[in-house]
Design a protein around this motif. Sequence first.
Motif, PDB file in Angstrom:
ATOM      1  N   ALA A   1      51.092 -46.178  -5.090  1.00  0.00           N
ATOM      2  CA  ALA A   1      50.042 -45.233  -5.492  1.00  0.00           C
ATOM      3  C   ALA A   1      50.398 -44.528  -6.798  1.00  0.00           C
ATOM      4  CB  ALA A   1      49.814 -44.211  -4.386  1.00  0.00           C
ATOM      5  N   GLY A   2      51.465 -44.984  -7.465  1.00  0.00           N
ATOM      6  CA  GLY A   2      51.824 -44.408  -8.753  1.00  0.00           C
ATOM      7  C   GLY A   2      52.937 -43.378  -8.702  1.00  0.00           C
ATOM      8  N   GLY A   3      53.520 -43.143  -7.534  1.00  0.00           N
ATOM      9  CA  GLY A   3      54.607 -42.178  -7.414  1.00  0.00           C
ATOM     10  C   GLY A   3      55.963 -42.857  -7.391  1.00  0.00           C
ATOM     11  N   ASP A   4      56.974 -42.087  -7.043  1.00  0.00           N
ATOM     12  CA  ASP A   4      58.341 -42.604  -6.943  1.00  0.00           C
ATOM     13  C   ASP A   4      58.833 -42.682  -5.506  1.00  0.00           C
ATOM     14  OD1 ASP A   4      58.709 -42.884  -9.738  1.00  0.00           O
ATOM     15  OD2 ASP A   4      59.092 -40.727  -9.912  1.00  0.00           O
ATOM     16  N   ASP A   5      58.031 -42.250  -4.547  1.00  0.00           N
ATOM     17  CA  ASP A   5      58.365 -42.289  -3.116  1.00  0.00           C
ATOM     18  C   ASP A   5      59.657 -41.524  -2.809  1.00  0.00           C
ATOM     19  OD1 ASP A   5      57.714 -42.918  -0.519  1.00  0.00           O
ATOM     20  OD2 ASP A   5      58.640 -44.897  -0.572  1.00  0.00           O
ATOM     21  N   THR A   6      59.799 -40.349  -3.455  1.00  0.00           N
ATOM     22  CA  THR A   6      61.009 -39.542  -3.263  1.00  0.00           C
ATOM     23  C   THR A   6      60.810 -38.383  -2.294  1.00  0.00           C
ATOM     24  OG1 THR A   6      60.429 -38.112  -5.131  1.00  0.00           O
ATOM     25  CG2 THR A   6      61.803 -40.048  -5.605  1.00  0.00           C
ATOM     26  N   ALA A   7      59.597 -38.177  -1.831  1.00  0.00           N
ATOM     27  CA  ALA A   7      59.301 -37.034  -0.967  1.00  0.00           C
ATOM     28  C   ALA A   7      58.024 -37.336  -0.193  1.00  0.00           C
ATOM     29  CB  ALA A   7      59.137 -35.769  -1.812  1.00  0.00           C
ATOM     30  N   PRO A   8      57.726 -36.529   0.824  1.00  0.00           N
ATOM     31  CA  PRO A   8      56.473 -36.733   1.568  1.00  0.00           C
ATOM     32  C   PRO A   8      55.258 -36.585   0.659  1.00  0.00           C
ATOM     33  CG  PRO A   8      57.875 -35.106   2.654  1.00  0.00           C
ATOM     34  CD  PRO A   8      58.482 -35.382   1.322  1.00  0.00           C
ATOM     35  N   THR A   9      54.172 -37.222   1.052  1.00  0.00           N
ATOM     36  CA  THR A   9      52.919 -37.062   0.312  1.00  0.00           C
ATOM     37  C   THR A   9      52.312 -35.693   0.620  1.00  0.00           C
ATOM     38  OG1 THR A   9      51.542 -37.953   2.078  1.00  0.00           O
ATOM     39  CG2 THR A   9      52.444 -39.547   0.487  1.00  0.00           C
ATOM     40  N   PRO A  10      51.427 -35.198  -0.238  1.00  0.00           N
ATOM     41  CA  PRO A  10      50.734 -33.953   0.092  1.00  0.00           C
ATOM     42  C   PRO A  10      49.994 -34.044   1.427  1.00  0.00           C
ATOM     43  CG  PRO A  10      50.429 -34.448  -2.223  1.00  0.00           C
ATOM     44  CD  PRO A  10      51.116 -35.648  -1.603  1.00  0.00           C
ATOM     45  N   GLY A  11      49.419 -35.215   1.734  1.00  0.00           N
ATOM     46  CA  GLY A  11      48.730 -35.386   3.010  1.00  0.00           C
ATOM     47  C   GLY A  11      49.671 -35.245   4.194  1.00  0.00           C
TER      48      GLY A  11
ATOM     49  N   GLN B   1      46.600 -37.197  13.390  1.00  0.00           N
ATOM     50  CA  GLN B   1      46.094 -38.446  12.834  1.00  0.00           C
ATOM     51  C   GLN B   1      44.925 -38.110  11.914  1.00  0.00           C
ATOM     52  OE1 GLN B   1      44.797 -40.115  16.514  1.00  0.00           O
ATOM     53  NE2 GLN B   1      46.861 -40.624  17.217  1.00  0.00           N
ATOM     54  N   ALA B   2      44.778 -38.885  10.843  1.00  0.00           N
ATOM     55  CA  ALA B   2      43.698 -38.611   9.898  1.00  0.00           C
ATOM     56  C   ALA B   2      43.085 -39.916   9.409  1.00  0.00           C
ATOM     57  CB  ALA B   2      44.225 -37.803   8.717  1.00  0.00           C
ATOM     58  N   GLU B   3      41.790 -39.890   9.252  1.00  0.00           N
ATOM     59  CA  GLU B   3      41.052 -41.013   8.679  1.00  0.00           C
ATOM     60  C   GLU B   3      40.620 -40.629   7.274  1.00  0.00           C
ATOM     61  OE1 GLU B   3      40.598 -43.960  10.137  1.00  0.00           O
ATOM     62  OE2 GLU B   3      41.617 -43.242  11.943  1.00  0.00           O
ATOM     63  N   PHE B   4      40.919 -41.498   6.309  1.00  0.00           N
ATOM     64  CA  PHE B   4      40.434 -41.258   4.957  1.00  0.00           C
ATOM     65  C   PHE B   4      40.228 -42.587   4.254  1.00  0.00           C
ATOM     66  CE2 PHE B   4      44.835 -41.924   4.107  1.00  0.00           C
ATOM     67  CZ  PHE B   4      44.932 -42.341   2.784  1.00  0.00           C
ATOM     68  N   ASP B   5      39.456 -42.539   3.204  1.00  0.00           N
ATOM     69  CA  ASP B   5      39.177 -43.711   2.393  1.00  0.00           C
ATOM     70  C   ASP B   5      39.795 -43.449   1.021  1.00  0.00           C
ATOM     71  OD1 ASP B   5      38.042 -45.673   0.739  1.00  0.00           O
ATOM     72  OD2 ASP B   5      36.154 -45.677   1.856  1.00  0.00           O
ATOM     73  N   ALA B   6      40.861 -44.150   0.689  1.00  0.00           N
ATOM     74  CA  ALA B   6      41.602 -43.909  -0.557  1.00  0.00           C
ATOM     75  C   ALA B   6      40.747 -44.115  -1.802  1.00  0.00           C
ATOM     76  CB  ALA B   6      42.831 -44.812  -0.618  1.00  0.00           C
ATOM     77  N   ARG B   7      39.637 -44.820  -1.685  1.00  0.00           N
ATOM     78  CA  ARG B   7      38.775 -45.002  -2.857  1.00  0.00           C
ATOM     79  C   ARG B   7      38.279 -43.670  -3.397  1.00  0.00           C
ATOM     80  NH1 ARG B   7      34.356 -49.010  -0.717  1.00  0.00           N
ATOM     81  NH2 ARG B   7      34.530 -47.507   0.984  1.00  0.00           N
TER      82      ARG B   7
ATOM     83  N   ALA C   1      34.214 -39.294  -0.215  1.00  0.00           N
ATOM     84  CA  ALA C   1      34.972 -38.048  -0.327  1.00  0.00           C
ATOM     85  C   ALA C   1      36.449 -38.349  -0.584  1.00  0.00           C
ATOM     86  CB  ALA C   1      34.825 -37.238   0.967  1.00  0.00           C
ATOM     87  N   ALA C   2      37.099 -37.473  -1.350  1.00  0.00           N
ATOM     88  CA  ALA C   2      38.515 -37.641  -1.651  1.00  0.00           C
ATOM     89  C   ALA C   2      39.404 -37.238  -0.479  1.00  0.00           C
ATOM     90  CB  ALA C   2      38.887 -36.817  -2.886  1.00  0.00           C
ATOM     91  N   GLY C   3      38.869 -36.459   0.433  1.00  0.00           N
ATOM     92  CA  GLY C   3      39.670 -35.959   1.553  1.00  0.00           C
ATOM     93  C   GLY C   3      39.435 -36.731   2.825  1.00  0.00           C
ATOM     94  N   TYR C   4      39.857 -36.144   3.905  1.00  0.00           N
ATOM     95  CA  TYR C   4      39.764 -36.776   5.211  1.00  0.00           C
ATOM     96  C   TYR C   4      38.324 -36.827   5.699  1.00  0.00           C
ATOM     97  CZ  TYR C   4      44.809 -35.872   5.488  1.00  0.00           C
ATOM     98  OH  TYR C   4      46.153 -35.825   5.261  1.00  0.00           O
ATOM     99  N   GLN C   5      37.989 -37.931   6.362  1.00  0.00           N
ATOM    100  CA  GLN C   5      36.706 -38.019   7.051  1.00  0.00           C
ATOM    101  C   GLN C   5      36.833 -37.422   8.450  1.00  0.00           C
ATOM    102  OE1 GLN C   5      37.612 -41.011   5.125  1.00  0.00           O
ATOM    103  NE2 GLN C   5      36.346 -39.980   3.623  1.00  0.00           N
ATOM    104  N   GLU C   6      38.026 -37.532   9.037  1.00  0.00           N
ATOM    105  CA  GLU C   6      38.251 -36.973  10.371  1.00  0.00           C
ATOM    106  C   GLU C   6      39.740 -36.691  10.543  1.00  0.00           C
ATOM    107  OE1 GLU C   6      36.564 -38.028  14.636  1.00  0.00           O
ATOM    108  OE2 GLU C   6      38.107 -39.484  14.070  1.00  0.00           O
TER     109      GLU C   6
END
Length: 131
Positions: free
Chosen positions: A16-26, A60-66, A76-81
């Motif tokens: 996703a363009g990061g360095d995978d050095t820490a948890p994601t904001p999500g 648990q969270a549902e989201f569409d990365a698009r 939506a950029a955030g969670y659907q559920e």
Amino acid sequence: IEEGSWKLAADLPVKAGGDDTAPTPGMLGRGALASCLAIAISMWAARANIQIDALEVEVQAEFDARGQYGVGEDIAAGYQEVRYVIAIDSPAPEDDVVRLLETAERHSPYVDVFGRGQSMRRSLRLNGRDV
């Protein structure tokens, strides 16, 4: 991310363009909800003298990365559920445990944050000056 003496980090996976050095904001947000619920349940159980032998909260969270990447205007950029599963081992009667959960959820700041829309404002300080 700093508050007082605490310092946390956030990152994205490499894909996703990061360095995978820490948890994601999500992950940090879901962790905030899970830990807030676990703390609230433990706190209210102690107040109600309800014994808890084991407690686990899974978020648990549902989201569409698009939506995050701007692919598709109506996504939506955030969670659907957002869902959470609470697993408790307790010798207390089921009705007491259910009432405990209802009380803990009612008084959990992050159940409120995730479950209720609220206003949000942005301020910008650019090059040391408020814009």
